[in-house]
Design a protein around this motif. Sequence first.
Motif, PDB file in Angstrom:
ATOM      1  N   GLU A  50       0.784  -1.237   0.000  1.00 47.18           N
ATOM      2  CA  GLU A  50       0.000   0.000   0.000  1.00 47.18           C
ATOM      3  C   GLU A  50       0.816   1.288   0.000  1.00 47.18           C
ATOM      4  O   GLU A  50       0.244   2.377   0.128  1.00 47.18           O
ATOM      5  CB  GLU A  50      -0.943  -0.015   1.208  1.00 47.18           C
ATOM      6  N   HIS A  51       2.142   1.212  -0.115  1.00 41.57           N
ATOM      7  CA  HIS A  51       2.954   2.426  -0.110  1.00 41.57           C
ATOM      8  C   HIS A  51       3.489   2.749  -1.502  1.00 41.57           C
ATOM      9  O   HIS A  51       3.388   1.932  -2.415  1.00 41.57           O
ATOM     10  CB  HIS A  51       4.121   2.268   0.871  1.00 41.57           C
ATOM     11  N   GLY A  52       4.067   3.926  -1.639  1.00 44.02           N
ATOM     12  CA  GLY A  52       4.739   4.286  -2.873  1.00 44.02           C
ATOM     13  C   GLY A  52       4.181   5.528  -3.529  1.00 44.02           C
ATOM     14  O   GLY A  52       3.068   5.987  -3.227  1.00 44.02           O
ATOM     15  N   GLN A  53       4.969   6.061  -4.443  1.00 44.75           N
ATOM     16  CA  GLN A  53       4.608   7.308  -5.123  1.00 44.75           C
ATOM     17  C   GLN A  53       3.360   7.144  -5.978  1.00 44.75           C
ATOM     18  O   GLN A  53       2.528   8.042  -6.063  1.00 44.75           O
ATOM     19  CB  GLN A  53       5.787   7.780  -5.972  1.00 44.75           C
ATOM     20  N   LYS A  54       3.233   5.970  -6.611  1.00 39.95           N
ATOM     21  CA  LYS A  54       2.066   5.742  -7.470  1.00 39.95           C
ATOM     22  C   LYS A  54       0.773   5.794  -6.662  1.00 39.95           C
ATOM     23  O   LYS A  54      -0.235   6.359  -7.115  1.00 39.95           O
ATOM     24  CB  LYS A  54       2.209   4.398  -8.183  1.00 39.95           C
ATOM     25  N   ILE A  55       0.787   5.223  -5.458  1.00 38.15           N
ATOM     26  CA  ILE A  55      -0.396   5.258  -4.598  1.00 38.15           C
ATOM     27  C   ILE A  55      -0.678   6.687  -4.144  1.00 38.15           C
ATOM     28  O   ILE A  55      -1.837   7.138  -4.134  1.00 38.15           O
ATOM     29  CB  ILE A  55      -0.198   4.339  -3.384  1.00 38.15           C
ATOM     30  N   GLU A  56       0.361   7.394  -3.795  1.00 41.85           N
ATOM     31  CA  GLU A  56       0.200   8.783  -3.365  1.00 41.85           C
ATOM     32  C   GLU A  56      -0.449   9.617  -4.467  1.00 41.85           C
ATOM     33  O   GLU A  56      -1.374  10.404  -4.217  1.00 41.85           O
ATOM     34  CB  GLU A  56       1.566   9.361  -2.997  1.00 41.85           C
ATOM     35  N   GLN A  57      -0.007   9.419  -5.713  1.00 41.56           N
ATOM     36  CA  GLN A  57      -0.563  10.166  -6.835  1.00 41.56           C
ATOM     37  C   GLN A  57      -2.008   9.745  -7.131  1.00 41.56           C
ATOM     38  O   GLN A  57      -2.864  10.582  -7.420  1.00 41.56           O
ATOM     39  CB  GLN A  57       0.312   9.976  -8.072  1.00 41.56           C
ATOM     40  N   SER A  58      -2.281   8.431  -7.069  1.00 46.11           N
ATOM     41  CA  SER A  58      -3.640   7.945  -7.340  1.00 46.11           C
ATOM     42  C   SER A  58      -4.625   8.469  -6.311  1.00 46.11           C
ATOM     43  O   SER A  58      -5.756   8.844  -6.645  1.00 46.11           O
ATOM     44  CB  SER A  58      -3.659   6.412  -7.350  1.00 46.11           C
ATOM     45  N   ALA A  59      -4.210   8.476  -5.047  1.00 53.48           N
ATOM     46  CA  ALA A  59      -5.085   8.986  -3.989  1.00 53.48           C
ATOM     47  C   ALA A  59      -5.416  10.457  -4.224  1.00 53.48           C
ATOM     48  O   ALA A  59      -6.572  10.883  -4.080  1.00 53.48           O
ATOM     49  CB  ALA A  59      -4.417   8.795  -2.633  1.00 53.48           C
ATOM     50  N   LYS A  60      -4.412  11.224  -4.599  1.00 55.33           N
ATOM     51  CA  LYS A  60      -4.620  12.652  -4.862  1.00 55.33           C
ATOM     52  C   LYS A  60      -5.587  12.843  -6.027  1.00 55.33           C
ATOM     53  O   LYS A  60      -6.474  13.706  -5.993  1.00 55.33           O
ATOM     54  CB  LYS A  60      -3.279  13.309  -5.169  1.00 55.33           C
ATOM     55  N   LYS A  61      -5.439  12.009  -7.047  1.00 54.99           N
ATOM     56  CA  LYS A  61      -6.319  12.092  -8.214  1.00 54.99           C
ATOM     57  C   LYS A  61      -7.776  11.811  -7.826  1.00 54.99           C
ATOM     58  O   LYS A  61      -8.712  12.352  -8.418  1.00 54.99           O
ATOM     59  CB  LYS A  61      -5.848  11.097  -9.277  1.00 54.99           C
ATOM     60  N   HIS A  62      -7.977  10.947  -6.825  1.00 57.67           N
ATOM     61  CA  HIS A  62      -9.331  10.599  -6.379  1.00 57.67           C
ATOM     62  C   HIS A  62      -9.794  11.485  -5.217  1.00 57.67           C
ATOM     63  O   HIS A  62     -10.828  11.201  -4.598  1.00 57.67           O
ATOM     64  CB  HIS A  62      -9.382   9.127  -5.949  1.00 57.67           C
TER      65      HIS A  62
END
Length: 647
Positions: A50-62
């Motif tokens: 559940e960690h990482g830059q991709k998750i951080e970006q996806s969460a922001k997008k949603h």
Amino acid sequence: MDKTYITSPIYYVNDIPHIGHAYTTILCDMLKKFYWILGHDVLLLTGTDEHGQKIEQSAKKHHQSPQDYTDKISEKFRQIWNEFKIDYDIFIRTTNEEHCKSVQKAFEIMYAKGDIYKGEYEGYYCISCETFFTQTQLNENNTCPDCGKPTDLMKEESYFFALSKYQERLLQWYEQCPDCILPQYRKNEVLRFVQEGLNDLSITRTSFEWGVPLLPNPQRNDSKSHVMYVWLDALLSYVSAIGYGQETESSKMAYWENATHMVGKDILRFHAVYWPAFLMSLELPLPKHIYAHGWWTKDGAKMSKSIGNVVNPKEVADVYGLETLRYFLAREMPFGQDGDFSQKSLIERINADLSNDMGNLMNRLIGMSEKYFTLRIDSHKVKTYFADEIKQIDTILESVKQKMQTMQPSRYLEELWKTFSLANSYITHYEPWKLIKQDEEKTMALLALLANILARSSFYLYPVMPESATKIAQALGFEISPQNYQKFITEGHLLESFTIQKIPPLFPKIQSPLLVENTTQDTQTTNHQEAKDETENIVNLIDIKDFAKIDIRIGTISECKAVEKSQKLYKLLVDIGADKPRQIVSGIAQYYTPEELLGKQICLIVNLKPAKLMGLISEGMILASKDENGLSLLSIDKPRINGSKIS
């Protein structure tokens, strides 16, 4: 009791579970059930990364926080594994507090040992794969060699793991443990990668915050806040989940002595190179096996959300049944290679393997035992008449066992199905419908032979199709358990005298696809117009009131006899849930044997006026379809209670 630890990958929470996730997790569940049957004490782990830059970006997008975003998707994985009845013992999330503490402790141990040092990293980073690449590894236009997406040239302060230090030890491990990575050709790929030389691995990032932070350490004098590289974090979940690094170390760490990882080929390098090097640094045992499987395509094409051909495993299971999906996934793809999912192939497997071979054998045994011995089965004389056949079956089953122990699930099922095919061939060879007139004792022994073949085979069927194996076992009067595996397989006992329980057909045949495929709007419009044109050419249209006059019910054929002086007619008794069965006279003798029809669920029109054929009253009509390929009875995809109405 041997302790065994099996892990699926912990799945990255960037999308909902797809057919590849289901395949991996079902294989893990299959392995757990297999070793449980053998008497092992087995732990199965799955979970989410559940960690990482991709998750951080996806969460922001949603427009969500990373934690809220990961909570939502992680729950979808847990939910589908529960619906798929995956027998997992641990569901790990890398956002769990205890896991984060374990990762921080592991980092400090490796740092104190000198295996982690600070430097500056410059390289091309793929956010999608969470991986750095050198210039020489990239495709044209600096795109990722794995996923093809653009990479970013990044330069930042980083901590490095001294991977190069462990190159020779890794090569020694590969040599000393021939089956540590399977299939063998995947191991050869890993071997070549390591032989070409290993570079030290960047294991922290400073350009984003969503990760496990380093513990404060004055000796390090960091200029920025570091979070763990996602792969160091994720891989350590395999040991953090069973207690590594916790204040009171769990007794579950004993399972780590015999660990097996199931992974896709795309993440093999992380598990077969980076992970064992981390374990060597932490002075923990290495996994016994790393199994790497291939990818699924759809009707020969790579799955893609943009073209709408991604297979949703839940939709398939809902329509065709979970047991069918489990069998198809394990049987269709030779392990390690890529496999193709199509409804055509799925239906062929259902009809040929599940219905004709296994299901039909069970139906025939129930039908004949009821007709000849009022459902009583006695194994007393099996070895007197059929000792060679028993030995032949046992030899096959030993081969079946070896196929699973070397992670060949497709071959495992291929070998297992030989027992069902042989059992059906024994019926053809010995012709019990004739034998009963000459030798009742041998006929009983033959039916008992069939029952014992089904019983022994059901232990190996259980890991792949647990519900079907359990139904067979219950019908034959025993329980699937390690104790009974020891009794019937290891010690070779036969079933004691019992009364077989009648059960509905396990896998009725399927005539056409049940799942509506995704199509483009243009195709839908065209199909609608074609359907409309075709309807307008039909002369004898009826309305819903006309159709409502027809009473169609589900029934099970309980008796079938040839009509004297007729080559075409059978006299059937069909159970429709009424006080007494319906007598039907049907012209299907050229297409089915009586044994094929016994126990079969069919569709029957029950409100036709009785008719007399060859002097016999027929109280209904069985529905069937006939073309140049012959005749086929209409059936249902799942067993139903006799008398259920079709509307």
